[in-house]
Design a protein around this motif. Structure first.
Motif, PDB file in Angstrom:
ATOM      1  N   LEU A   1       0.894  -1.261   0.053  1.00 43.85           N
ATOM      2  CA  LEU A   1      -0.004  -0.028   0.117  1.00 43.85           C
ATOM      3  C   LEU A   1       0.689   1.344  -0.031  1.00 43.85           C
ATOM      4  CD1 LEU A   1      -2.994   0.797  -0.014  1.00 43.85           C
ATOM      5  CD2 LEU A   1      -2.688   1.097   2.287  1.00 43.85           C
ATOM      6  N   PRO A   2       1.884   1.526   0.856  1.00 49.06           N
ATOM      7  CA  PRO A   2       2.682   2.753   0.806  1.00 49.06           C
ATOM      8  C   PRO A   2       3.439   2.841  -0.390  1.00 49.06           C
ATOM      9  CG  PRO A   2       3.088   1.427   2.920  1.00 49.06           C
ATOM     10  CD  PRO A   2       2.267   0.603   2.003  1.00 49.06           C
ATOM     11  N   ALA A   3       3.761   1.732  -1.197  1.00 47.92           N
ATOM     12  CA  ALA A   3       4.515   2.047  -2.530  1.00 47.92           C
ATOM     13  C   ALA A   3       3.257   2.438  -3.555  1.00 47.92           C
ATOM     14  CB  ALA A   3       5.142   0.711  -2.741  1.00 47.92           C
ATOM     15  N   LEU A   4       2.241   1.987  -3.223  1.00 49.91           N
ATOM     16  CA  LEU A   4       1.298   2.234  -4.371  1.00 49.91           C
ATOM     17  C   LEU A   4       0.404   3.569  -4.185  1.00 49.91           C
ATOM     18  CD1 LEU A   4       0.025  -1.325  -4.747  1.00 49.91           C
ATOM     19  CD2 LEU A   4       1.407  -0.101  -6.617  1.00 49.91           C
ATOM     20  N   SER A   5       0.300   4.090  -3.133  1.00 48.55           N
ATOM     21  CA  SER A   5      -0.544   5.224  -2.702  1.00 48.55           C
ATOM     22  C   SER A   5      -0.455   6.432  -3.278  1.00 48.55           C
ATOM     23  CB  SER A   5      -0.519   5.232  -1.244  1.00 48.55           C
ATOM     24  OG  SER A   5      -1.286   4.091  -0.588  1.00 48.55           O
ATOM     25  N   HIS A   6       0.771   6.627  -3.676  1.00 46.02           N
ATOM     26  CA  HIS A   6       1.291   7.970  -4.265  1.00 46.02           C
ATOM     27  C   HIS A   6       2.072   7.748  -5.798  1.00 46.02           C
ATOM     28  CE1 HIS A   6      -0.428   9.928  -0.891  1.00 46.02           C
ATOM     29  NE2 HIS A   6       0.362   9.138  -0.074  1.00 46.02           N
ATOM     30  N   ARG A   7       1.560   6.808  -6.472  1.00 47.36           N
ATOM     31  CA  ARG A   7       2.312   6.129  -7.539  1.00 47.36           C
ATOM     32  C   ARG A   7       2.198   7.099  -8.751  1.00 47.36           C
ATOM     33  NH1 ARG A   7      -2.661   4.019  -7.536  1.00 47.36           N
ATOM     34  NH2 ARG A   7      -3.557   3.721  -9.092  1.00 47.36           N
ATOM     35  N   PRO A   8       3.119   7.433  -9.638  1.00 49.28           N
ATOM     36  CA  PRO A   8       2.525   8.080 -10.696  1.00 49.28           C
ATOM     37  C   PRO A   8       1.733   6.980 -11.598  1.00 49.28           C
ATOM     38  CG  PRO A   8       4.853   7.049 -10.966  1.00 49.28           C
ATOM     39  CD  PRO A   8       4.563   6.874  -9.436  1.00 49.28           C
ATOM     40  N   ILE A   9       0.821   7.862 -12.248  1.00 50.14           N
ATOM     41  CA  ILE A   9       0.006   7.163 -13.216  1.00 50.14           C
ATOM     42  C   ILE A   9       0.366   7.246 -14.564  1.00 50.14           C
ATOM     43  CG2 ILE A   9      -2.421   7.038 -13.736  1.00 50.14           C
ATOM     44  CD1 ILE A   9      -3.249   8.212 -11.041  1.00 50.14           C
ATOM     45  N   ASN A  10       0.055   6.006 -15.087  1.00 55.87           N
ATOM     46  CA  ASN A  10       0.371   5.362 -16.396  1.00 55.87           C
ATOM     47  C   ASN A  10      -0.593   6.217 -17.413  1.00 55.87           C
ATOM     48  OD1 ASN A  10       2.256   4.888 -18.549  1.00 55.87           O
ATOM     49  ND2 ASN A  10       2.432   2.763 -17.577  1.00 55.87           N
ATOM     50  N   LEU A  11      -0.367   6.947 -18.535  1.00 59.88           N
ATOM     51  CA  LEU A  11      -1.419   7.800 -19.137  1.00 59.88           C
ATOM     52  C   LEU A  11      -1.596   7.408 -20.616  1.00 59.88           C
ATOM     53  CD1 LEU A  11      -0.641  11.114 -17.728  1.00 59.88           C
ATOM     54  CD2 LEU A  11      -2.424   9.607 -16.759  1.00 59.88           C
ATOM     55  N   GLY A  12      -2.824   7.485 -21.101  1.00 58.56           N
ATOM     56  CA  GLY A  12      -2.532   7.255 -22.638  1.00 58.56           C
ATOM     57  C   GLY A  12      -3.696   8.281 -23.105  1.00 58.56           C
ATOM     58  N   ASP A  13      -3.879   8.246 -24.249  1.00 57.78           N
ATOM     59  CA  ASP A  13      -4.970   9.049 -25.069  1.00 57.78           C
ATOM     60  C   ASP A  13      -6.314   8.746 -24.436  1.00 57.78           C
ATOM     61  OD1 ASP A  13      -2.945  10.650 -26.020  1.00 57.78           O
ATOM     62  OD2 ASP A  13      -3.118   9.997 -28.010  1.00 57.78           O
ATOM     63  N   HIS A  14      -6.450   7.557 -24.252  1.00 54.17           N
ATOM     64  CA  HIS A  14      -7.902   7.172 -23.905  1.00 54.17           C
ATOM     65  C   HIS A  14      -8.356   7.902 -22.449  1.00 54.17           C
ATOM     66  CE1 HIS A  14      -5.051   4.734 -21.664  1.00 54.17           C
ATOM     67  NE2 HIS A  14      -5.938   4.284 -20.642  1.00 54.17           N
ATOM     68  N   CYS A  15      -7.406   8.439 -21.691  1.00 51.23           N
ATOM     69  CA  CYS A  15      -7.564   9.029 -20.612  1.00 51.23           C
ATOM     70  C   CYS A  15      -8.469  10.466 -20.834  1.00 51.23           C
ATOM     71  CB  CYS A  15      -6.320   9.485 -19.990  1.00 51.23           C
ATOM     72  SG  CYS A  15      -5.221   8.052 -19.237  1.00 51.23           S
ATOM     73  N   TYR A  16      -8.499  10.893 -22.051  1.00 52.20           N
ATOM     74  CA  TYR A  16      -9.567  11.977 -22.695  1.00 52.20           C
ATOM     75  C   TYR A  16     -10.815  11.483 -22.371  1.00 52.20           C
ATOM     76  CZ  TYR A  16      -6.008  14.955 -24.812  1.00 52.20           C
ATOM     77  OH  TYR A  16      -5.023  16.189 -25.063  1.00 52.20           O
ATOM     78  N   GLY A  17     -11.095  10.225 -22.267  1.00 53.97           N
ATOM     79  CA  GLY A  17     -12.365   9.628 -22.034  1.00 53.97           C
ATOM     80  C   GLY A  17     -12.922   9.972 -20.612  1.00 53.97           C
ATOM     81  N   CYS A  18     -11.809  10.105 -19.563  1.00 52.95           N
ATOM     82  CA  CYS A  18     -12.444  10.306 -18.332  1.00 52.95           C
ATOM     83  C   CYS A  18     -12.219  11.895 -17.964  1.00 52.95           C
ATOM     84  CB  CYS A  18     -11.420   9.493 -17.219  1.00 52.95           C
ATOM     85  SG  CYS A  18     -11.578   7.844 -17.307  1.00 52.95           S
ATOM     86  N   THR A  19     -11.635  12.655 -18.667  1.00 57.65           N
ATOM     87  CA  THR A  19     -11.492  13.973 -18.392  1.00 57.65           C
ATOM     88  C   THR A  19     -12.404  15.083 -19.272  1.00 57.65           C
ATOM     89  OG1 THR A  19      -9.682  14.147 -20.021  1.00 57.65           O
ATOM     90  CG2 THR A  19      -9.312  14.016 -17.815  1.00 57.65           C
ATOM     91  N   ALA A  20     -13.329  14.228 -20.208  1.00 58.15           N
ATOM     92  CA  ALA A  20     -14.136  14.989 -21.150  1.00 58.15           C
ATOM     93  C   ALA A  20     -15.295  15.666 -20.348  1.00 58.15           C
ATOM     94  CB  ALA A  20     -14.579  14.389 -22.120  1.00 58.15           C
ATOM     95  N   ALA A  21     -15.835  16.835 -20.792  1.00 60.31           N
ATOM     96  CA  ALA A  21     -16.890  17.361 -20.317  1.00 60.31           C
ATOM     97  C   ALA A  21     -16.899  17.342 -18.324  1.00 60.31           C
ATOM     98  CB  ALA A  21     -18.240  16.758 -20.861  1.00 60.31           C
ATOM     99  N   ALA A  22     -18.108  16.838 -18.019  1.00 66.91           N
ATOM    100  CA  ALA A  22     -18.181  16.403 -16.540  1.00 66.91           C
ATOM    101  C   ALA A  22     -17.404  15.332 -16.117  1.00 66.91           C
ATOM    102  CB  ALA A  22     -19.609  16.500 -16.357  1.00 66.91           C
ATOM    103  N   GLY A  23     -16.694  14.644 -17.029  1.00 66.10           N
ATOM    104  CA  GLY A  23     -15.687  13.616 -16.312  1.00 66.10           C
ATOM    105  C   GLY A  23     -16.480  12.359 -16.306  1.00 66.10           C
ATOM    106  N   SER A  24     -15.630  11.262 -16.456  1.00 60.75           N
ATOM    107  CA  SER A  24     -16.604   9.969 -16.446  1.00 60.75           C
ATOM    108  C   SER A  24     -15.640   8.786 -15.454  1.00 60.75           C
ATOM    109  CB  SER A  24     -16.446   9.254 -17.977  1.00 60.75           C
ATOM    110  OG  SER A  24     -17.236   8.119 -17.808  1.00 60.75           O
ATOM    111  N   SER A  25     -16.469   8.195 -14.824  1.00 62.14           N
ATOM    112  CA  SER A  25     -15.705   7.214 -13.814  1.00 62.14           C
ATOM    113  C   SER A  25     -16.672   6.004 -13.539  1.00 62.14           C
ATOM    114  CB  SER A  25     -15.179   7.727 -12.579  1.00 62.14           C
ATOM    115  OG  SER A  25     -16.388   7.946 -11.729  1.00 62.14           O
ATOM    116  N   CYS A  26     -15.874   4.936 -13.070  1.00 64.01           N
ATOM    117  CA  CYS A  26     -16.956   3.634 -12.706  1.00 64.01           C
ATOM    118  C   CYS A  26     -17.816   4.118 -11.636  1.00 64.01           C
ATOM    119  CB  CYS A  26     -16.242   2.573 -12.196  1.00 64.01           C
ATOM    120  SG  CYS A  26     -14.942   1.761 -13.479  1.00 64.01           S
TER     121      CYS A  26
END
Lengths: 110, 321
Positions: B288-313
């Motif tokens: 948990l300590p190693a993962l809690s503040h990890r850098p996140i691996n990004l791709g262009d699909h991430c635009y899907g979560c940041t569009a308009a009002a945002g999207s998530s599960c």
């Protein structure tokens, strides 16, 4: 330019602001204010826009407001009713001019 | 289109990092009794991928050891995994909030008809897929007959108290668009779903979550075949909303694949985009300590979560009112 209407031209709408940009800004501010949720919902306004788009027969607007209506949670039932509203108002507007025919006939015939 | 990582950097987020791991999202396998046309995992009845007993036990150990407060079970259809009920039983003995992503029709399949009572008895929160309150869009997206079966499953859940006021049995619905367009505002759509499902079918539920279709997997294939891909990606990129970057679900979640591998989210899992190098990579070495503040691996699909009002599960990210 192979056609007067090009699908991609819709995305170039902001180029209208290339000349006299302040006029385009006035339009966009007005547009955004009108189309935001108010007494009517965004979905209702998209459906009204779709009906108007059919009445003025603008292919850009039909494309844009079909997408807008779906994105606002609408469906084919509602969009089809909107099209019919445009059709009957246009049809009624044609027919009501028939009273002028009656009036003219009344005036010039014995 | 500007690559997503560069877009973030331009806005002053040189590295998007997690802030905690409050949710362990466990993908129990890509087998599903449905084969939805938008599925980012291309799940279906013929997929062989299923989480095995060893990974299941490692999930239970990690949740217990690190006191992870929320476990989110997904798939495919997670209920198809032969160890599903064992996992739910073991997790329910821990102090953990348990959530299952259910496609509804699985509850009518032979050997799974007892699951509504099983869910009730283990106080499982349900997030169920129902992309519209009419038959046509649902059946086109999810398969013929799915709408009718979904209503039947919802009625069974309602009869047990799920989605009913004051029952404390939470039943949420998940909307996604039936095509290449963005979801509506969550609040007004939830109101419509509440009204229409009650009026037409006497069905109750608690909340509606809107989820954007990710331009990957089977949905990407559809976008490309229908010549919608470029315009859809353009719409996502143009709709980039910097205000919801800090609320992205990957900042509070880790996804575990059927093989026990760790990912920043289920979408990265679908793309086989692993955690950043140097981090624990499997559920067996979860730290948990190693993962809690990890850098996140990004791709262009991430635009899907940041569009308009945002999207998530968990639905849109822009919370109003």
């Amino acid at each position: 330019m192979s056609h007067y209407y090009e699908e991609n031209d819709l995305e170039r709408f902001s180029e209208i602001g290339k000349h006299r940009p302040e006029l385009f800004d006035y339009f966009m501010n007005y547009y955004q204010g009108v189309m935001a949720a108010g007494a009517l919902t965004v979905r209702e306004k998209a459906l009204m826009a779709l009906a108007v788009a059919h009445a003025v027969q603008c292919p850009y607007c039909i494309d844009a407001y079909t997408r807008a209506a779906l994105s606002a949670g609408s469906n084919m039932e509602e969009m089809t009713e909107a099209m019919h509203v445009a059709a009957v108002i246009r049809g009624g507007a044609t027919l009501i001019h028939g009273i002028q025919v009656h009036n003219t006939v009344e005036k010039i015939t014995i | 289109m500007v690559p997503f990582a560069r877009k973030l950097a331009q806005l002053g987020f040189p590295d998007l990092t997690a802030e905690a791991v409050n949710t362990l999202q466990v993908n129990l396998g890509w087998r599903c009794n449905q084969a939805c046309r938008h599925c980012h995992l291309a799940a279906g009845p013929d997929r062989p991928e299923q989480m095995g007993q060893a990974a299941i036990d490692a999930v239970i150990d990690a949740v217990a050891r690190w006191s992870i407060p929320v476990v989110d079970l997904t798939g495919g259809s997670p209920e198809i995994n032969p160890h599903f009920e064992y996992l739910v039983q073991r997790l329910s003995q821990l102090d953990v909030h348990l959530l299952v992503r259910c496609n509804l029709t699985i509850l009518l399949e032979p050997d799974h008809e007892h699951l509504p009572e099983f869910f009730r008895d283990h106080r499982v929160e349900l997030v169920c897929s129902l992309p519209y309150f009419q038959k046509d869009p649902v059946d086109r997206l999810r398969g013929p007959g799915v709408f009718r079966k979904s209503l039947e499953a919802l009625r069974r859940l309602n009869r047990l108290g799920y989605g009913r006021e004051d029952s404390n049995l939470e039943l949420h619905l998940m909307y996604n668009p039936a095509g290449a367009y963005l979801p509506p505002d969550q609040g007004p759509l939830e109101d419509r779903f509440q009204q229409e499902l009650k009026k037409r079918y006497d069905i109750d539920f608690n909340r509606l979550y809107t989820l954007l279709n990710m331009p990957i997997g089977r949905f990407k294939e559809y976008l490309e075949k229908s010549s919608n891909y470029e315009r859809y990606m353009g719409k996502l990129a143009a709709g980039f909303n910097p205000d919801i970057v800090s609320a992205l679900m990957c900042r509070n979640l880790i996804s575990v694949s059927w093989e026990g591998r760790l990912f920043d989210c289920d979408f990265n899992q679908a793309l086989n985009l692993p955690l950043a190098a140097g981090l624990p990579q499997t559920i067996w070495d979860f730290d948990l300590p190693a993962l809690s503040h990890r850098p996140i691996n990004l791709g262009d699909h991430c635009y899907g979560c940041t569009a308009a009002a945002g999207s998530s599960c968990g639905g849109c990210l822009m919370k109003k009112g």
